[in-house]
Design a protein around this motif. Structure first.
Motif, short mmCIF file in Angstrom:
data_model
loop_
_atom_site.label_atom_id
_atom_site.label_comp_id
_atom_site.label_asym_id
_atom_site.label_seq_id
_atom_site.Cartn_x
_atom_site.Cartn_y
_atom_site.Cartn_z
N LEU A 1 -0.71 13.55 -12.22
CA LEU A 1 -1.55 12.58 -11.53
C LEU A 1 -2.99 12.73 -12.03
N GLN A 2 -3.56 11.67 -12.57
CA GLN A 2 -4.89 11.71 -13.14
C GLN A 2 -5.94 11.33 -12.11
N LEU A 3 -7.07 12.02 -12.14
CA LEU A 3 -8.16 11.73 -11.24
C LEU A 3 -8.97 10.58 -11.81
N GLY A 4 -9.03 9.46 -11.06
CA GLY A 4 -9.78 8.30 -11.50
C GLY A 4 -11.23 8.38 -11.09
N HIS B 1 -11.76 -6.96 10.87
CA HIS B 1 -10.65 -7.16 9.94
C HIS B 1 -11.09 -7.88 8.68
N LEU B 2 -12.25 -8.53 8.71
CA LEU B 2 -12.79 -9.15 7.50
C LEU B 2 -13.22 -8.10 6.48
N LEU B 3 -13.45 -6.87 6.94
CA LEU B 3 -13.84 -5.78 6.03
C LEU B 3 -12.64 -5.01 5.50
N ASP B 4 -11.47 -5.21 6.09
CA ASP B 4 -10.26 -4.44 5.75
C ASP B 4 -9.44 -5.24 4.75
N THR B 5 -9.69 -5.00 3.47
CA THR B 5 -9.08 -5.84 2.44
C THR B 5 -7.84 -5.25 1.80
N GLY B 6 -7.65 -3.93 1.87
CA GLY B 6 -6.46 -3.31 1.30
C GLY B 6 -6.66 -2.86 -0.13
N LEU B 7 -5.69 -2.07 -0.64
CA LEU B 7 -5.76 -1.47 -1.96
C LEU B 7 -4.95 -2.24 -2.98
N LEU B 8 -5.54 -2.43 -4.14
CA LEU B 8 -4.84 -3.02 -5.29
C LEU B 8 -4.73 -1.97 -6.39
N GLY B 9 -4.31 -2.39 -7.57
CA GLY B 9 -4.13 -1.48 -8.69
C GLY B 9 -5.40 -0.77 -9.08
N GLY B 10 -5.22 0.46 -9.55
CA GLY B 10 -6.37 1.26 -9.96
C GLY B 10 -7.20 1.76 -8.81
N ASP C 1 -3.18 5.15 -6.83
CA ASP C 1 -2.34 4.16 -7.51
C ASP C 1 -1.24 4.94 -8.22
N VAL C 2 -0.26 5.35 -7.43
CA VAL C 2 0.79 6.22 -7.96
C VAL C 2 1.56 5.57 -9.10
N PRO C 3 1.90 4.25 -9.03
CA PRO C 3 2.60 3.65 -10.18
C PRO C 3 1.82 3.78 -11.49
N ALA C 4 0.48 3.77 -11.40
CA ALA C 4 -0.34 3.95 -12.60
C ALA C 4 -0.66 5.41 -12.87
N GLY C 5 -0.24 6.30 -11.98
CA GLY C 5 -0.45 7.74 -12.18
C GLY C 5 -1.87 8.20 -11.94
N THR C 6 -2.62 7.49 -11.05
CA THR C 6 -4.01 7.87 -10.81
C THR C 6 -4.30 7.97 -9.32
N VAL C 7 -5.36 8.70 -9.00
CA VAL C 7 -5.91 8.73 -7.65
C VAL C 7 -7.41 8.97 -7.79
N GLU D 1 0.83 -1.21 0.00
CA GLU D 1 0.00 0.00 0.00
C GLU D 1 0.86 1.26 0.00
N ALA D 2 2.02 1.21 0.67
CA ALA D 2 2.93 2.37 0.63
C ALA D 2 3.36 2.65 -0.80
N ARG D 3 3.59 1.59 -1.56
CA ARG D 3 3.95 1.78 -2.98
C ARG D 3 2.80 2.45 -3.73
N ARG D 4 1.57 2.08 -3.44
CA ARG D 4 0.41 2.72 -4.08
C ARG D 4 0.32 4.20 -3.73
N TRP D 5 0.75 4.56 -2.50
CA TRP D 5 0.69 5.96 -2.08
C TRP D 5 1.89 6.76 -2.58
N GLY D 6 2.91 6.09 -3.08
CA GLY D 6 4.02 6.84 -3.66
C GLY D 6 5.39 6.52 -3.10
N LEU D 7 5.55 5.41 -2.37
CA LEU D 7 6.87 5.02 -1.90
C LEU D 7 7.78 4.85 -3.11
N PRO D 8 8.94 5.51 -3.13
CA PRO D 8 9.82 5.42 -4.30
C PRO D 8 10.20 3.97 -4.61
#
Length: 666
Positions: free
Chosen positions: A662-665, A468-477, A612-618, A345-352
């Motif tokens: 950064l593109q708005l998704g 915690h069953l509701l906390d699934t985390g962020l994937l691409g896009g 999704d910083v690697p994809a250039g969107t938020v 998730e840190a990578r999705r937020w912009g971790l280098p």
């Protein structure tokens, strides 16, 4: 707090030597008593409050013999800092010169914080006059209080310093105390080895030669951005600011690599690195930048089991109470499963990318451990046991494992690994098994089992760990990962969490009020835990249950108002009543990393940011119900650049500041 330094006192400001009172440094009580008397009496304290995480201010008045009328002519202010300094200022409104006899009685036991916290302080030590103050000596360690101006009289036996303060009309005078800790060979003996404290605070090992003073080093900077919330409900602004201030007071530098910072678990029980709490706090602060996450992950990677064996890849962690229905759980298992999720998730937020690559081997070791414990030699049930091989198998542990597998696979894909598909296949199998083995049908619509015993028997009690069953985390896009429950089961769980049996009105109970063993003060059997309530609110919002999410958010905000916006780790789960207030838990950490981080999380979640910083969107998907009215979040960070968003009272989101490109998704 400004770890490794802190100060504890009642609202009177007097350090009495009782309970936890004192200045502490490196896990040692440097000063236990600091009792002020003026003209033979204690000041009348009219206000005592925090002026920040690391400062407290006490305002009092001085009544002198012969004064007439109700209006005091002499005011006193004590400004106390966690680093061991205190300024006592007297101000006069009298029309003539006033001479004030001032006495400060000092004492200490140089006891370890862990011992004081469990009610086992040491005997008070005898003071010696030293320079402009007093000095106490223990085994290889010494406490020193110096003052400006120097006292006119210093008595070692009672630990007493005296001044005669001359106050001109309208004038003021200040006495400053400086408390320091020294290590060396000048006392009764030298330490023979490294000291260890139950609270996890380290002090230096043996030293030789002259005494080495330990004043507070430069305070670590905030490893996050200067975020700010402006909301129709101004209490939310105060909670955000106070929580970030508390977290700053808990920031520590890793002793191995000073550039790496993490937050300690909380005062008084976890004043050092508590792996799972440090990871949760770092994850919840990702909208404020990735620096804290990176430092926390690097520090934990150094503690990871890297030698071949059954524990290869595991992050160490202590056991913790799990309530009346199950044995203790292991925080190390949760930390091991949380590590790859936080990195992904840190990578999705912009971790280098270079930081991601540096931490990837540690994440891969966590995932290797996950696969091994679910497929041990001789076969297993396909679940992660917690705390020992063979079970029990907790529902929240499987949720952590499922999230780790999916977000870990996402991470491995990005780094070109071929192991991602096997992790996704394992996660898909876990979903099938979980829905079959853990879901218990009943006339009310069913519920997830809290755990399976070693022989596969489900234990059906309902508690807050199910969030915690509701906390699934962020994937691409900016998409949410699939959960262990299907859509109908998720809706049913949402209804259970929003019921009066679980929602106390101040937050989620650790155990439903309808369950046997319910205790509103129980660590895991009824008390409200802020970070689990925040996880529930964010998860419910993501699943489309905005009314329930809003109710939990408002409940936590109301509780925060009662606690002066410094939320404790937990508080009693008694039902809210008109005119009532939440009751603090006597053993709760306060401040606590997960409570302060949970407060930030529950507020930022209202904006529904999914980067999704690697994809250039938020994407921005705020709650349409806007439970706290219009709000503006500034000073956030996406792609290591400033980010600001405004949410209207109609639940419409508008990005005001974002990184270029950064593109708005959607």
């Amino acid at each position: 707090m400004a770890l490794p330094a802190l100060a504890v006192s009642p609202v009177s400001g007097q350090l009495t030597g009782h309970g936890m009172d004192g200045f502490y440094r490196d896990g040692r009580r440097v000063l236990a008593r600091c009792e002020l008397q003026v003209a033979g009496e204690e000041p009348l304290i009219v206000q005592g409050r925090l002026a920040g995480a690391e400062r407290a201010r006490f305002i009092g008045t001085i009544r002198r013999a012969g004064e007439r009328g109700p209006d005091p002519e002499i005011r006193m202010e004590r400004l106390r800092s966690a680093d061991g300094t205190e300024q006592i200022t007297f101000r006069s409104s009298a029309a003539r010169h006033v001479r004030l006899p001032v006495e400060i009685r000092l004492g200490t036991d140089l006891a370890e914080l862990g011992s004081v916290a469990v009610g086992l302080p040491g005997p008070e030590l005898r003071a010696a006059v030293h320079g402009s103050g007093l000095r106490w000596s223990g085994t290889g360690v010494h406490a020193l209080v110096s003052t400006t101006p120097s006292p006119q009289d210093a008595l070692a036996s009672p630990g007493l310093l005296r001044w005669e303060i001359d106050l001109p009309p309208g004038g003021h005078r200040t006495i400053e105390l400086r408390t320091t800790l020294e290590y060396g060979t000048g006392g009764p003996g030298s330490p023979s080895g490294h000291h260890r404290y139950p609270v996890g605070v380290r002090i230096p090992g043996p030293r030789t030669g002259t005494l080495t003073p330990r004043a507070r080093s430069d305070r670590p900077p905030r490893p996050w951005t200067a975020a700010r919330l402006e909301c129709d409900d101004h209490r939310a602004d105060a909670l955000m600011a106070s929580s970030l201030d508390d977290l700053h007071g808990l920031v520590m530098r890793d002793p191995v690599a000073a550039a790496d910072m993490y937050v300690a678990g909380g005062f008084p029980w976890r004043c050092g690195l508590a792996p799972v709490e440090a990871l949760w706090a770092a994850r919840m602060l990702l909208p404020l930048g990735t620096k804290l996450a990176a430092g926390t992950l690097r520090a934990l990677a150094r503690s990871q089991q890297a030698a071949p064996g059954a524990d290869f890849g595991r992050i160490p962690g202590a056991l913790r109470d799990a309530g009346p229905h199950s044995p203790p759980s292991c925080t190390g298992i949760e930390a091991t499963l949380l590590f790859p999720a936080v990195l992904s998730e840190a990578r999705r937020w912009g971790l280098p990318e270079q930081e991601t690559e540096r931490l990837l081997p540690a994440a891969e070791r966590c995932l290797t451990w996950l696969r091994r414990v679910t497929d041990p030699p001789g076969g297993g049930r396909g679940y992660v046991p917690d705390p020992v091989p063979g079970g029990p198998y907790r529902c929240e542990t499987q949720a952590h494992a499922h999230r780790a597998a999916l977000l870990g696979a996402d991470l491995l894909d990005a780094c070109g690994s071929s192991d991602a598909s096997a992790l996704r296949d394992w996660a898909a199998g876990l979903r099938t098994r979980f829905r079959r083995d853990f879901w218990l049908e009943d006339p009310a619509g069913g519920r997830p089992a809290a755990l399976l015993t070693a022989d596969g028997r489900p234990v059906p009690h309902l508690g807050s760990t199910t969030v915690h069953l509701l906390d699934t985390g962020l994937l691409g896009g900016g998409t949410s990962a699939p959960g262990l429950l299907d859509a109908a089961q998720t809706d049913q769980l949402a209804g259970l969490l929003g019921s009066p049996a679980m929602d106390s009105g101040w937050g989620l109970r650790g155990l439903s009020a309808k369950e046997s063993g319910y205790n509103p003060f129980g660590h895991r059997s009824g008390a409200v835990r802020v970070h689990e309530t925040a996880i529930a609110a964010a998860g419910l919002a993501a699943a489309g249950h905005e009314q329930a999410a809003g109710a939990l958010t408002r409940g936590v905000l109301d509780a925060a108002d009662s606690f002066g916006y410094r939320l404790p780790e937990m508080y009693a789960g008694e039902q809210r009543t008109t005119g009532g207030a939440p009751v603090p838990h006597p053993a709760a950490c306060r401040p606590a990393a997960v409570a302060a981080g949970g407060a930030v999380h529950i507020l930022v979640a209202l904006a529904g940011l999914r980067p999704d910083v690697p994809a250039g969107t938020v994407s921005v998907r705020p709650l349409a119900t806007a439970p706290l009215g219009a709000m503006q979040l500034t000073g956030l960070s996406v792609a290591e650049q400033p980010f600001a968003v405004r949410i209207s009272r109609l639940g419409m989101g508008m990005v005001e500041t974002a990184a270029e490109g950064l593109q708005l998704g959607s």
